[in-house]
Scaffold this active site. Structure first.
Site, PDB file in Angstrom:
ATOM      1  N   THR A  93      -0.509  -0.407  -4.706  1.00 49.07           N
ATOM      2  CA  THR A  93      -1.509   0.623  -4.949  1.00 49.07           C
ATOM      3  C   THR A  93      -0.869   1.782  -5.693  1.00 49.07           C
ATOM      4  O   THR A  93       0.264   2.177  -5.411  1.00 49.07           O
ATOM      5  CB  THR A  93      -2.143   1.126  -3.634  1.00 49.07           C
ATOM      6  OG1 THR A  93      -1.106   1.601  -2.754  1.00 49.07           O
ATOM      7  CG2 THR A  93      -2.926   0.021  -2.946  1.00 49.07           C
ATOM      8  N   ASP A 111       0.862  -1.182   0.000  1.00 51.25           N
ATOM      9  CA  ASP A 111       0.000   0.000   0.000  1.00 51.25           C
ATOM     10  C   ASP A 111       0.899   1.233   0.000  1.00 51.25           C
ATOM     11  O   ASP A 111       1.172   1.839   1.030  1.00 51.25           O
ATOM     12  CB  ASP A 111      -0.926  -0.007   1.208  1.00 51.25           C
ATOM     13  CG  ASP A 111      -2.001   1.068   1.116  1.00 51.25           C
ATOM     14  OD1 ASP A 111      -2.039   1.784   0.094  1.00 51.25           O
ATOM     15  OD2 ASP A 111      -2.802   1.195   2.060  1.00 51.25           O
ATOM     16  N   ALA A 112       1.380   1.556  -1.199  1.00 54.47           N
ATOM     17  CA  ALA A 112       2.398   2.600  -1.353  1.00 54.47           C
ATOM     18  C   ALA A 112       1.868   3.847  -2.052  1.00 54.47           C
ATOM     19  O   ALA A 112       2.466   4.912  -1.955  1.00 54.47           O
ATOM     20  CB  ALA A 112       3.583   2.047  -2.139  1.00 54.47           C
ATOM     21  N   LYS A 113       0.764   3.694  -2.795  1.00 57.67           N
ATOM     22  CA  LYS A 113       0.126   4.815  -3.507  1.00 57.67           C
ATOM     23  C   LYS A 113       1.139   5.585  -4.350  1.00 57.67           C
ATOM     24  O   LYS A 113       1.203   6.809  -4.327  1.00 57.67           O
ATOM     25  CB  LYS A 113      -0.609   5.731  -2.522  1.00 57.67           C
ATOM     26  CG  LYS A 113      -1.701   5.001  -1.737  1.00 57.67           C
ATOM     27  CD  LYS A 113      -2.393   5.914  -0.752  1.00 57.67           C
ATOM     28  CE  LYS A 113      -3.474   5.169   0.003  1.00 57.67           C
ATOM     29  NZ  LYS A 113      -2.939   4.149   0.959  1.00 57.67           N
ATOM     30  N   ARG A 114       1.905   4.834  -5.141  1.00 60.78           N
ATOM     31  CA  ARG A 114       2.895   5.445  -6.008  1.00 60.78           C
ATOM     32  C   ARG A 114       2.233   5.931  -7.296  1.00 60.78           C
ATOM     33  O   ARG A 114       1.079   5.667  -7.563  1.00 60.78           O
ATOM     34  CB  ARG A 114       4.012   4.449  -6.320  1.00 60.78           C
ATOM     35  CG  ARG A 114       4.817   3.999  -5.103  1.00 60.78           C
ATOM     36  CD  ARG A 114       5.482   5.171  -4.388  1.00 60.78           C
ATOM     37  NE  ARG A 114       6.553   4.722  -3.500  1.00 60.78           N
ATOM     38  CZ  ARG A 114       6.490   4.712  -2.182  1.00 60.78           C
ATOM     39  NH1 ARG A 114       5.388   5.105  -1.581  1.00 60.78           N
ATOM     40  NH2 ARG A 114       7.525   4.318  -1.454  1.00 60.78           N
TER      41      ARG A 114
END
Length: 271
Positions: free
Chosen positions: A118, A91-94
């Site tokens: 993510t 869950d890094a939202k890169r």
């Protein structure tokens, strides 16, 4: 992990539970703080307690990045400890320009061997497609989130009865497929899941917000399940912080089992 293997785990465990490993050094039980690696010891105990009920684990990368190099070591040990048949989510939202996204993809898919990551869609196609170049790896695109700030952009009217979040789902379908792309849809947006499913009927959805954030598992299952389940419902605080005492792992197991039992009922009802 491919789609068939993920669905096999869901059927075997009668569960679509994802446990969020949002491990805050300031919240874990005090008796672990004297160990060599408190974050890993906490995660290890949580995994041992919940692996019977969970089909996915989702470490939120910020909790590990915040600890510097030691945090990355804890994350690596945690990832290596998770059973190989369980789906893993970074869950890094890169999401950045193409060459940078390519390096993010290499970090999470090659160096750390996560099954998925993510990704934020704001910069468009060239920021997302580098993550899609790996076999049996997944992009989980931020689609419709339930945080308060989501109304700043996601619900903007683009005309012709189309909101920005709907455009994101439609464009995402052009970049990936139901075999390599999932979408984040917040559980507190359960009333909108029917609209989501009109656009992406066959994709998996990662659904955070059940439990401590107030989302309804029943409503999510009713509106969001498809013939391959199509849901990974995440619970973080409600499981991993069910207790802050020495019984934390036992209480985590109880919380996870409670959700799994409810999920088993919905799988039997809707599949």
């Amino acid at each position: 992990m491919n789609r068939a293997s993920l669905f096999e785990q869901i059927q075997k465990k009668k569960s679509f539970l994802c446990v969020g490993l949002d491990t805050d050094i300031k919240k874990i039980p005090s008796h672990l703080l004297d160990t060599e690696d408190p974050v890993f010891e906490f995660n290890k105990a949580i995994i041992d307690a919940t692996k019977e009920f969970a089909v996915a684990y989702k470490p939120n990368i910020a909790f590990y990045e915040s600890l510097g190099a030691e945090g990355w070591k804890s994350l690596e040990k945690t990832l290596n400890y998770i059973p190989k048949e369980i789906f893993t989510i970074a869950d890094a939202k890169r999401g950045d320009i193409g060459n940078t996204s390519g390096l993010y993809a290499r970090a999470f898919f090659e160096n750390m061997s996560f099954d998925s990551v993510t990704v934020a869609p704001y910069m468009g196609e060239d920021s997302v497609t580098p993550f899609l170049g790996y076999d049996n790896k997944w992009v989980i695109l931020l689609g419709l989130t339930s945080n308060q700030g989501s109304f700043d952009f996601q619900h903007c009217d683009l005309g012709k009865n189309e909101a920005l979040w709907q455009r994101v789902l439609k464009k995402g379908k052009e970049w990936g497929t139901e075999d390599n792309m999932m979408y984040v849809v917040g559980a507190t947006r359960a009333d909108m899941l029917k609209k989501v499913r009109e656009i992406i009927p066959d994709h998996f959805l990662l659904v955070p917000g059940v439990g401590a954030q107030g989302g309804s598992l029943q409503k999510v299952a009713e509106a969001g399940m498809n013939d391959h389940c199509g849901l990974l419902v995440n619970s973080s605080r409600g499981i991993i912080y069910a207790s802050n005492g020495e019984d934390f792992a036992d209480k985590a197991a109880e919380a996870a089992q409670t959700l799994q039992k409810e999920m088993a009922e919905y799988l039997e009802k809707y599949l």
